[in-house]
Scaffold this motif. Structure first.
Motif, PDB file in Angstrom:
ATOM      1  N   GLY A 147       0.794  -1.232   0.000  1.00 16.90           N
ATOM      2  CA  GLY A 147       0.000   0.000   0.000  1.00 16.90           C
ATOM      3  C   GLY A 147       0.824   1.279   0.000  1.00 16.90           C
ATOM      4  O   GLY A 147       0.259   2.381  -0.039  1.00 16.90           O
ATOM      5  N   SER A 217      -6.615   4.234  -5.535  1.00 16.16           N
ATOM      6  CA  SER A 217      -6.826   2.887  -4.996  1.00 16.16           C
ATOM      7  C   SER A 217      -8.240   2.458  -5.301  1.00 16.16           C
ATOM      8  O   SER A 217      -9.166   3.254  -5.185  1.00 16.16           O
ATOM      9  N   ASP A 261      -0.177   7.549  -1.745  1.00 15.10           N
ATOM     10  CA  ASP A 261      -0.386   6.109  -1.905  1.00 15.10           C
ATOM     11  C   ASP A 261      -1.033   5.517  -0.647  1.00 15.10           C
ATOM     12  O   ASP A 261      -2.080   4.864  -0.703  1.00 15.10           O
ATOM     13  N   ALA A 262      -0.405   5.773   0.500  1.00 10.57           N
ATOM     14  CA  ALA A 262      -0.908   5.204   1.754  1.00 10.57           C
ATOM     15  C   ALA A 262      -2.291   5.744   2.094  1.00 10.57           C
ATOM     16  O   ALA A 262      -3.180   5.007   2.526  1.00 10.57           O
ATOM     17  N   SER A 264      -4.601   6.900   0.080  1.00 11.26           N
ATOM     18  CA  SER A 264      -5.675   6.406  -0.802  1.00 11.26           C
ATOM     19  C   SER A 264      -6.108   5.014  -0.342  1.00 11.26           C
ATOM     20  O   SER A 264      -7.292   4.685  -0.358  1.00 11.26           O
ATOM     21  N   THR A 265      -5.155   4.216   0.106  1.00  9.46           N
ATOM     22  CA  THR A 265      -5.494   2.891   0.640  1.00  9.46           C
ATOM     23  C   THR A 265      -6.308   3.044   1.924  1.00  9.46           C
ATOM     24  O   THR A 265      -7.316   2.360   2.119  1.00  9.46           O
TER      25      THR A 265
HETATM   26 MG    MG Z   1      -1.912   2.693  -1.755  1.00 15.74          MG
END
Ligand code: MG
Ligand code: ADP
Length: 319
Positions: A147, A217, A261-262, A264-265
């Motif tokens: 993630g 995501s 990134d993190a 959106s997860t």
């Molecule tokens: Mg992510």
């Protein structure tokens, strides 16, 4: 101006780079090498990677790791705390279990999931930055950087581009787009966002950005169906099951691609109320969500840079 393009496969995804500048070739070559290096350090699957070693020594020994591993884990812990654990890279034991279920087309065992859930605790990642060593506190615990790894890689690639005086370019790591500067002769980059209900790569809108990462995501790409229930790859660390939220996809736009990134997860795991609360606590973050009922939610700070292209989907304001 010289332009270099390159397709590659790395970190379990298609990677595309387009770089403008005098040293574009050198920049792309070094970036490609860095991506493969990072994969060999951060991958859960490659034996001998830092993460593989940490997982195998869980509850036993400290493991000497590279600076990149220290950086990602440090960031991952910060984001876990900020999202109250909706993002948690110690999800590894559970993602491994769900991978097995998916492979064997099996049904989940609730009791076993509860047992594994107790091991998902980001606070148990012990980091000693001076000695450059890491340890997971309890046996059975596992780190999975799925993630955040691509986001971190994107950030490192931008550093490399900058070292080669690249003023314009981008890298797309399977849906994680990192944009450098602005396109030659244009004011902003225009990044299309995929319609999560379409199978043929249609987009529902686009954002205009400069020097930003745009990360999406969604539960629509990697899933299997069993008895009418869709099992996808984003897990809710509170239940141990695939996140059952209102979102079909979540796009985060940020200066930091690791953060995007993190986050959106994490948002994918949260319901609407929790998402609004998270956005209120992080006012600089720009988010575009698509709900299961096909409504597009956008935060106020991105509104003017978002262009809706799908006439059938409506926009609602978030936060
Ligand atoms: Mg992510
Ligand atoms: P993608 O890999 O499709 O770009 P994400 O960035 O959303 O999607 O990451 C999903 C991956 O993150 C999963 O495959 C798994 O490795 C890991 N993961 C799943 N759930 C979580 C979670 N709640 N917190 C942190 N990592 C997660």
């Amino acid at each position: 101006m010289k332009c270099v393009e390159k397709y590659d496969f790395c970190m379990d995804t298609v990677v595309y780079q387009r770089v403008y500048g005098k040293y574009a070739e050198e920049a792309v070559d070094e970036a490609t090498k860095k991506l493969h290096d990072l994969e060999s350090i951060l991958s859960l699957f490659q034996s001998g990677s830092d993460i593989h070693l940490i997982n195998h020594q869980a509850g036993k020994n400290w493991v000497k790791v590279s600076q990149d591993t220290l950086n990602v884990l440090h960031l991952a812990k910060i984001i876990s705390a900020r999202t109250n654990g909706a993002f948690d890279v110690t999800i590894g034991c559970l993602s491994d279990y769900w991978r097995q279920l998916r492979k064997n087309q099996d049904k989940p065992d609730k009791k076993y999931i509860e047992f594994l859930l107790d091991l998902v605790t980001y606070q148990d990642i012990q980091i000693n930055p001076n000695e450059k060593v890491v340890k997971l506190k309890r046996p059975g615990q596992q780190i999975d950087l799925g993630g955040i790894g691509k986001g971190y890689a994107g950030e490192k690639i931008v550093d490399i581009y900058q070292n080669y005086s690249v003023l314009s370019g981008f890298i797309n790591l399977g849906g994680n787009a990192v944009l450098v500067g602005k396109p030659p002769l244009k004011k902003d980059w225009k990044v299309g966002i995929r319609n999560p209900f379409s199978n043929d790569g249609k987009i529902f809108g686009a954002v205009r950005v400069k020097n930003r990462s745009v990360v999406t995501s969604g539960g629509y790409e990697r899933y299997y169906e069993k008895e009418g229930f869709k099992y996808h790859h984003i897990l809710d660390p509170r239940t141990g099951f695939p996140a059952e939220t209102e979102w079909q996809s979540v796009t985060v736009i940020s200066e930091s691609s690791s953060f995007a990134d993190a986050l959106s997860t994490a948002i994918f795991v949260l319901n609407q109320e929790e998402t609004v609360r998270l956005i209120e606590k992080n006012p600089s973050v720009e988010v575009i969500m698509v709900s299961k009922s096909r409504k597009i939610g956008v935060t106020r700070n991105i509104e003017k840079n978002f262009v809706k292209l799908d006439q059938e989907m409506s926009i609602m304001m978030m936060g």
